[in-house]
Design a protein around this motif. Sequence first.
Motif, PDB file in Angstrom:
ATOM      1  N   GLY A 105      -5.913  18.806   4.483  1.00  0.00           N
ATOM      2  CA  GLY A 105      -6.633  19.536   5.518  1.00  0.00           C
ATOM      3  C   GLY A 105      -5.909  20.759   6.038  1.00  0.00           C
ATOM      4  N   ALA A 106      -4.570  20.751   5.986  1.00  0.00           N
ATOM      5  CA  ALA A 106      -3.795  21.869   6.533  1.00  0.00           C
ATOM      6  C   ALA A 106      -3.488  22.949   5.492  1.00  0.00           C
ATOM      7  CB  ALA A 106      -2.490  21.348   7.135  1.00  0.00           C
ATOM      8  N   LEU A 107      -3.952  22.754   4.263  1.00  0.00           N
ATOM      9  CA  LEU A 107      -3.639  23.696   3.189  1.00  0.00           C
ATOM     10  C   LEU A 107      -4.693  24.795   3.094  1.00  0.00           C
ATOM     11  CD1 LEU A 107      -2.610  21.153   0.393  1.00  0.00           C
ATOM     12  CD2 LEU A 107      -1.134  22.255   2.091  1.00  0.00           C
ATOM     13  N   ASP A 108      -4.292  25.936   2.538  1.00  0.00           N
ATOM     14  CA  ASP A 108      -5.261  27.003   2.290  1.00  0.00           C
ATOM     15  C   ASP A 108      -6.211  26.578   1.180  1.00  0.00           C
ATOM     16  OD1 ASP A 108      -4.398  28.386  -0.454  1.00  0.00           O
ATOM     17  OD2 ASP A 108      -2.570  27.904   0.643  1.00  0.00           O
TER      18      ASP A 108
ATOM     19  N   ILE B 226       0.849  -1.190   0.000  1.00  0.00           N
ATOM     20  CA  ILE B 226       0.000   0.000   0.000  1.00  0.00           C
ATOM     21  C   ILE B 226       0.886   1.242   0.000  1.00  0.00           C
ATOM     22  CG2 ILE B 226      -1.888  -1.104   1.272  1.00  0.00           C
ATOM     23  CD1 ILE B 226      -0.864   0.610   3.720  1.00  0.00           C
ATOM     24  N   GLY B 227       0.276   2.382  -0.314  1.00  0.00           N
ATOM     25  CA  GLY B 227       0.883   3.683  -0.082  1.00  0.00           C
ATOM     26  C   GLY B 227       0.009   4.425   0.916  1.00  0.00           C
ATOM     27  N   TYR B 228       0.634   5.277   1.728  1.00  0.00           N
ATOM     28  CA  TYR B 228      -0.122   5.965   2.789  1.00  0.00           C
ATOM     29  C   TYR B 228       0.301   7.422   2.800  1.00  0.00           C
ATOM     30  CZ  TYR B 228      -3.110   5.036   6.922  1.00  0.00           C
ATOM     31  OH  TYR B 228      -4.154   4.941   7.799  1.00  0.00           O
ATOM     32  N   VAL B 229      -0.677   8.334   2.701  1.00  0.00           N
ATOM     33  CA  VAL B 229      -0.411   9.769   2.785  1.00  0.00           C
ATOM     34  C   VAL B 229      -1.226  10.326   3.941  1.00  0.00           C
ATOM     35  CG1 VAL B 229      -0.448  11.993   1.599  1.00  0.00           C
ATOM     36  CG2 VAL B 229      -0.035   9.901   0.297  1.00  0.00           C
ATOM     37  N   PHE B 230      -0.549  11.041   4.849  1.00  0.00           N
ATOM     38  CA  PHE B 230      -1.198  11.570   6.044  1.00  0.00           C
ATOM     39  C   PHE B 230      -1.471  13.067   5.890  1.00  0.00           C
ATOM     40  CE2 PHE B 230       1.332   7.909   7.208  1.00  0.00           C
ATOM     41  CZ  PHE B 230       0.441   7.148   7.953  1.00  0.00           C
ATOM     42  N   GLN B 231      -2.121  13.636   6.903  1.00  0.00           N
ATOM     43  CA  GLN B 231      -2.457  15.060   6.843  1.00  0.00           C
ATOM     44  C   GLN B 231      -1.211  15.921   6.752  1.00  0.00           C
ATOM     45  OE1 GLN B 231      -5.131  16.398   9.896  1.00  0.00           O
ATOM     46  NE2 GLN B 231      -5.110  18.510   9.218  1.00  0.00           N
TER      47      GLN B 231
ATOM     48  N   LEU C 275       9.992  24.658   0.611  1.00  0.00           N
ATOM     49  CA  LEU C 275       8.810  24.277  -0.165  1.00  0.00           C
ATOM     50  C   LEU C 275       7.539  24.768   0.509  1.00  0.00           C
ATOM     51  CD1 LEU C 275       9.740  20.539  -0.858  1.00  0.00           C
ATOM     52  CD2 LEU C 275      10.014  22.461  -2.435  1.00  0.00           C
ATOM     53  N   SER C 276       6.542  25.106  -0.298  1.00  0.00           N
ATOM     54  CA  SER C 276       5.230  25.465   0.233  1.00  0.00           C
ATOM     55  C   SER C 276       4.553  24.221   0.782  1.00  0.00           C
ATOM     56  CB  SER C 276       4.364  26.073  -0.870  1.00  0.00           C
ATOM     57  OG  SER C 276       4.051  25.082  -1.848  1.00  0.00           O
ATOM     58  N   GLY C 277       3.446  24.419   1.517  1.00  0.00           N
ATOM     59  CA  GLY C 277       2.702  23.280   2.048  1.00  0.00           C
ATOM     60  C   GLY C 277       2.210  22.345   0.960  1.00  0.00           C
ATOM     61  N   GLY C 278       1.730  22.932  -0.133  1.00  0.00           N
ATOM     62  CA  GLY C 278       1.263  22.111  -1.247  1.00  0.00           C
ATOM     63  C   GLY C 278       2.374  21.292  -1.870  1.00  0.00           C
ATOM     64  N   MET C 279       3.556  21.897  -2.014  1.00  0.00           N
ATOM     65  CA  MET C 279       4.695  21.170  -2.574  1.00  0.00           C
ATOM     66  C   MET C 279       5.147  20.062  -1.642  1.00  0.00           C
ATOM     67  SD  MET C 279       7.100  24.002  -4.464  1.00  0.00           S
ATOM     68  CE  MET C 279       6.616  24.695  -6.046  1.00  0.00           C
ATOM     69  N   GLN C 280       5.117  20.320  -0.347  1.00  0.00           N
ATOM     70  CA  GLN C 280       5.492  19.275   0.606  1.00  0.00           C
ATOM     71  C   GLN C 280       4.557  18.075   0.481  1.00  0.00           C
ATOM     72  OE1 GLN C 280       5.952  20.684   4.643  1.00  0.00           O
ATOM     73  NE2 GLN C 280       7.105  22.483   3.991  1.00  0.00           N
ATOM     74  N   GLN C 281       3.277  18.335   0.297  1.00  0.00           N
ATOM     75  CA  GLN C 281       2.335  17.232   0.144  1.00  0.00           C
ATOM     76  C   GLN C 281       2.540  16.500  -1.181  1.00  0.00           C
ATOM     77  OE1 GLN C 281       1.531  16.355   3.060  1.00  0.00           O
ATOM     78  NE2 GLN C 281      -0.654  16.086   2.721  1.00  0.00           N
ATOM     79  N   ARG C 282       3.001  17.216  -2.196  1.00  0.00           N
ATOM     80  CA  ARG C 282       3.338  16.545  -3.461  1.00  0.00           C
ATOM     81  C   ARG C 282       4.501  15.587  -3.267  1.00  0.00           C
ATOM     82  NH1 ARG C 282       1.698  20.095  -8.338  1.00  0.00           N
ATOM     83  NH2 ARG C 282       0.403  21.694  -7.369  1.00  0.00           N
ATOM     84  N   VAL C 283       5.479  16.026  -2.483  1.00  0.00           N
ATOM     85  CA  VAL C 283       6.616  15.150  -2.183  1.00  0.00           C
ATOM     86  C   VAL C 283       6.127  13.912  -1.437  1.00  0.00           C
ATOM     87  CG1 VAL C 283       8.793  14.935  -0.920  1.00  0.00           C
ATOM     88  CG2 VAL C 283       8.284  17.042  -2.166  1.00  0.00           C
ATOM     89  N   ALA C 284       5.254  14.111  -0.444  1.00  0.00           N
ATOM     90  CA  ALA C 284       4.707  12.981   0.308  1.00  0.00           C
ATOM     91  C   ALA C 284       3.937  12.029  -0.599  1.00  0.00           C
ATOM     92  CB  ALA C 284       3.809  13.486   1.427  1.00  0.00           C
ATOM     93  N   LEU C 285       3.200  12.576  -1.567  1.00  0.00           N
ATOM     94  CA  LEU C 285       2.457  11.755  -2.515  1.00  0.00           C
ATOM     95  C   LEU C 285       3.414  10.953  -3.390  1.00  0.00           C
ATOM     96  CD1 LEU C 285      -0.222  10.904  -3.786  1.00  0.00           C
ATOM     97  CD2 LEU C 285      -0.148  12.971  -5.181  1.00  0.00           C
TER      98      LEU C 285
ATOM     99  N   HIS D 213     -12.862  15.663   5.431  1.00  0.00           N
ATOM    100  CA  HIS D 213     -13.989  16.362   6.048  1.00  0.00           C
ATOM    101  C   HIS D 213     -14.667  17.309   5.056  1.00  0.00           C
ATOM    102  CE1 HIS D 213     -12.113  15.114   9.901  1.00  0.00           C
ATOM    103  NE2 HIS D 213     -13.373  15.088  10.295  1.00  0.00           N
ATOM    104  N   SER D 214     -14.097  17.435   3.852  1.00  0.00           N
ATOM    105  CA  SER D 214     -14.635  18.359   2.857  1.00  0.00           C
ATOM    106  C   SER D 214     -15.591  17.624   1.923  1.00  0.00           C
ATOM    107  CB  SER D 214     -13.492  18.984   2.044  1.00  0.00           C
ATOM    108  OG  SER D 214     -14.001  19.682   0.930  1.00  0.00           O
TER     109      SER D 214
END
Length: 267
Positions: free
Chosen positions: A174-177, A89-94, A146-156, A204-205
Motif C-alpha cells: 500500500g505504501a509503494l508507488d 504462519i508468516g505475517y507481512v504488514f504494510q 534499500l528502496s521501499g520495494g526492496m524493504q518489502q522483499r526483505v520483510a517477505l 484495497h486494490s
Amino acid sequence: MRMSAPAAVQMDSTVDIQDVAVRFRSRKRDVTALREVSLSVRSGEFVAIVGPSGCGKSTLLKLVSGLLRPSTGQVRLLGTEVRGPRRDIGYVFQRAALLDWRTARKNILLQAEMRAMPSAAARERADELIAMTGLTGFEDAYPHELSGGMQQRVALCRALLHRPPVLLMDEPFGALDALTREQMNVELRRIWRETGTTVLLVTHSIPEAVYLADQVVVMTPRPGTVDELIPVDLPAERDYGRTMAEPEFARVTGRIRDLLGAATSAE
C-alpha cells in the motif's frame, strides 16, 4: 446470484472460519467488527480479501494468526482450533518494520533467532530466499540503503524463512508507488507459485486482488461479513499486461466494483 461461504468444513482446507463474530467493548459503546463470517481456504490457495475501510479485513487476519479471539464462532488452522498466537504462519504488514541497525540478511535471520532455528539451515534458507526475491547483491545493505520495494522483499523473506504453510499479508504494498507495486505483484505471484504456500492477502486494490488471487472475498461495510466469494478463472501463468486485457479480468473487477459501489451507497 451471490455465492455464500461454505457452511461445512472442507476436508482439504488449511483455514476454516465458521460463523465468527468479533465485538469490541469500551466504556462508551460496543462495536461489532465482524458478524457471521464463514470462509474456507484450501491448501495452496491464494485468497484476496477486499472491502470498505473499517469492515474488519485486518481483524480477520488477526483471528487466523491467533492474535485475536472471536467473540463467537470458531477459527481452525491446519485442522486445529486457533486458541492463541500461532507460530506456524508468516505475517507481512504494510510497513516492512525492519531494524535499522541490521543488514538485509540479518533482518531476515531475525526470524531464525526468534524461533531458535539451526543456524546453518537458516542461513541456507535465507540465501535461497534472497535469490528468489531478487535481493542478491543487497544482502549487506542496511534498510536506509534499500528502496521501499526492496524493504518489502526483505520483510517477505523474513516471513517465509521458516517455511510457513500459511502466509498472511495485510496491505503489504500500500505504501509503494504504482510501478513498484506492479512489480511486487508479479514477484509475489511468482514466489507463491514456487513455494506453494497458502496466502491470505488484504488489499484495497481491486486490480491487485484479481491479478494475484484464485478467489476474491468481498466484504460488506461494518459489521463486516462475506458479501460474495468470486472465483478468478485466469491462467496460472499471468503476464501482468496481458492479464489486465483478459475479459475475465474485466468481468471480475467489474463485479467487485459493483458490490463495493453498492456497499458505499448503502452506508
